[in-house]
Design a protein around this motif. Structure first.
Motif, PDB file in Angstrom:
ATOM      1  N   GLY A   6      40.731  36.822  49.156  1.00 33.75           N
ATOM      2  CA  GLY A   6      40.528  38.112  49.812  1.00 33.75           C
ATOM      3  C   GLY A   6      40.891  39.232  48.850  1.00 33.75           C
ATOM      4  O   GLY A   6      41.626  39.019  47.878  1.00 33.75           O
ATOM      5  N   LEU A   7      40.365  40.407  49.107  1.00 32.28           N
ATOM      6  CA  LEU A   7      40.664  41.574  48.289  1.00 32.28           C
ATOM      7  C   LEU A   7      41.145  42.706  49.171  1.00 32.28           C
ATOM      8  O   LEU A   7      40.692  42.844  50.308  1.00 32.28           O
ATOM      9  CB  LEU A   7      39.423  42.042  47.519  1.00 32.28           C
ATOM     10  N   ASN A   8      42.023  43.521  48.642  1.00 32.98           N
ATOM     11  CA  ASN A   8      42.468  44.737  49.311  1.00 32.98           C
ATOM     12  C   ASN A   8      42.167  45.893  48.379  1.00 32.98           C
ATOM     13  O   ASN A   8      42.264  45.755  47.168  1.00 32.98           O
ATOM     14  CB  ASN A   8      43.975  44.701  49.600  1.00 32.98           C
ATOM     15  N   GLY A   9      41.841  47.030  48.931  1.00 34.31           N
ATOM     16  CA  GLY A   9      41.588  48.200  48.108  1.00 34.31           C
ATOM     17  C   GLY A   9      40.288  48.871  48.489  1.00 34.31           C
ATOM     18  O   GLY A   9      39.594  48.450  49.418  1.00 34.31           O
ATOM     19  N   ASP A  10      39.971  49.926  47.747  1.00 35.17           N
ATOM     20  CA  ASP A  10      38.743  50.668  47.996  1.00 35.17           C
ATOM     21  C   ASP A  10      37.538  49.753  47.826  1.00 35.17           C
ATOM     22  O   ASP A  10      37.449  49.004  46.859  1.00 35.17           O
ATOM     23  CB  ASP A  10      38.621  51.849  47.024  1.00 35.17           C
ATOM     24  N   ALA A  12      36.602  47.029  49.273  1.00 36.08           N
ATOM     25  CA  ALA A  12      36.960  45.618  49.144  1.00 36.08           C
ATOM     26  C   ALA A  12      35.780  44.700  49.470  1.00 36.08           C
ATOM     27  O   ALA A  12      35.560  43.710  48.772  1.00 36.08           O
ATOM     28  CB  ALA A  12      38.152  45.285  50.035  1.00 36.08           C
ATOM     29  N   GLU A  51      35.095  39.638  54.751  1.00 37.70           N
ATOM     30  CA  GLU A  51      36.552  39.719  54.736  1.00 37.70           C
ATOM     31  C   GLU A  51      37.176  38.830  53.661  1.00 37.70           C
ATOM     32  O   GLU A  51      38.202  39.168  53.088  1.00 37.70           O
ATOM     33  CB  GLU A  51      37.080  39.308  56.111  1.00 37.70           C
ATOM     34  N   VAL A  81      42.209  46.750  42.220  1.00 39.61           N
ATOM     35  CA  VAL A  81      41.964  45.746  43.247  1.00 39.61           C
ATOM     36  C   VAL A  81      43.177  44.832  43.365  1.00 39.61           C
ATOM     37  O   VAL A  81      43.832  44.516  42.378  1.00 39.61           O
ATOM     38  CB  VAL A  81      40.670  44.938  42.939  1.00 39.61           C
ATOM     39  N   ARG A  82      43.487  44.484  44.589  1.00 36.97           N
ATOM     40  CA  ARG A  82      44.548  43.512  44.857  1.00 36.97           C
ATOM     41  C   ARG A  82      43.865  42.237  45.335  1.00 36.97           C
ATOM     42  O   ARG A  82      43.038  42.280  46.235  1.00 36.97           O
ATOM     43  CB  ARG A  82      45.518  44.019  45.913  1.00 36.97           C
ATOM     44  N   ARG A  84      44.128  38.380  46.836  1.00 32.99           N
ATOM     45  CA  ARG A  84      44.947  37.445  47.606  1.00 32.99           C
ATOM     46  C   ARG A  84      44.243  36.097  47.561  1.00 32.99           C
ATOM     47  O   ARG A  84      43.088  35.978  47.951  1.00 32.99           O
ATOM     48  CB  ARG A  84      45.099  37.902  49.047  1.00 32.99           C
ATOM     49  N   GLU A  93      49.489  37.007  45.907  1.00 30.55           N
ATOM     50  CA  GLU A  93      48.800  38.291  45.902  1.00 30.55           C
ATOM     51  C   GLU A  93      49.091  38.959  44.566  1.00 30.55           C
ATOM     52  O   GLU A  93      50.235  39.037  44.136  1.00 30.55           O
ATOM     53  CB  GLU A  93      49.254  39.179  47.057  1.00 30.55           C
ATOM     54  N   ASP A  95      48.275  42.310  42.002  1.00 28.03           N
ATOM     55  CA  ASP A  95      47.753  43.648  41.757  1.00 28.03           C
ATOM     56  C   ASP A  95      47.111  43.605  40.376  1.00 28.03           C
ATOM     57  O   ASP A  95      47.798  43.619  39.365  1.00 28.03           O
ATOM     58  CB  ASP A  95      48.875  44.684  41.805  1.00 28.03           C
TER      59      ASP A  95
END
Length: 119
Positions: A6-10, A12, A51, A81-82, A84, A93, A95
């Motif tokens: 998975g990715l978190n951030g703008d 994603a 997701e 990008v983060r 996971r 996870e 960064d």
């Protein structure tokens, strides 16, 4: 072995589609089955939102190739990008803006998912 990414951030979901294409183009991951998992849709959504990616790998040694491919992909990203990555009960996870070296990213994924101590 099943690995979920998975990715978190703008943007994603967009970045996750880019990662999916990257992984599918990697010759070392030819034997892996890569599929997208959409977030549950809510009222007012225009459509499904990606997701996570699920990667089914046989044999288990493909984890090294997957970690290297994720590390290289993250190393060439211009956006922060983060990442996971989870397999069973183990999760890491990262960064990617702090770890720009693809080898560092790959090593951390392998270390955390395989439960190996830091070298």
């Amino acid at each position: 072995m099943i690995v979920e990414i998975g990715l978190n951030g703008d943007e994603a979901a967009y970045e996750l589609r880019q990662l999916e294409k990257w992984l599918r183009d990697d010759d070392e991951l030819r034997g892996a089955t890569i599929s997208g998992r959409n977030a549950p849709t809510e009222s007012g959504d225009m459509g499904p939102v990606l997701e996570a990616l699920q990667v089914l790998m046989e044999p288990q040694g493909v984890l090294t190739a997957l970690a290297a491919s994720i590390g290289t992909w993250a190393g060439v990203r211009r956006r922060s990008v983060r990442i996971r990555v989870r397999s069973g009960e183990k999760e890491v996870e990262i960064d990617a803006s702090r770890l720009r070296d693809p080898d560092d990213i790959a090593s951390r994924i392998l270390r955390e998912l395989e439960g190996k101590p830091e070298a």
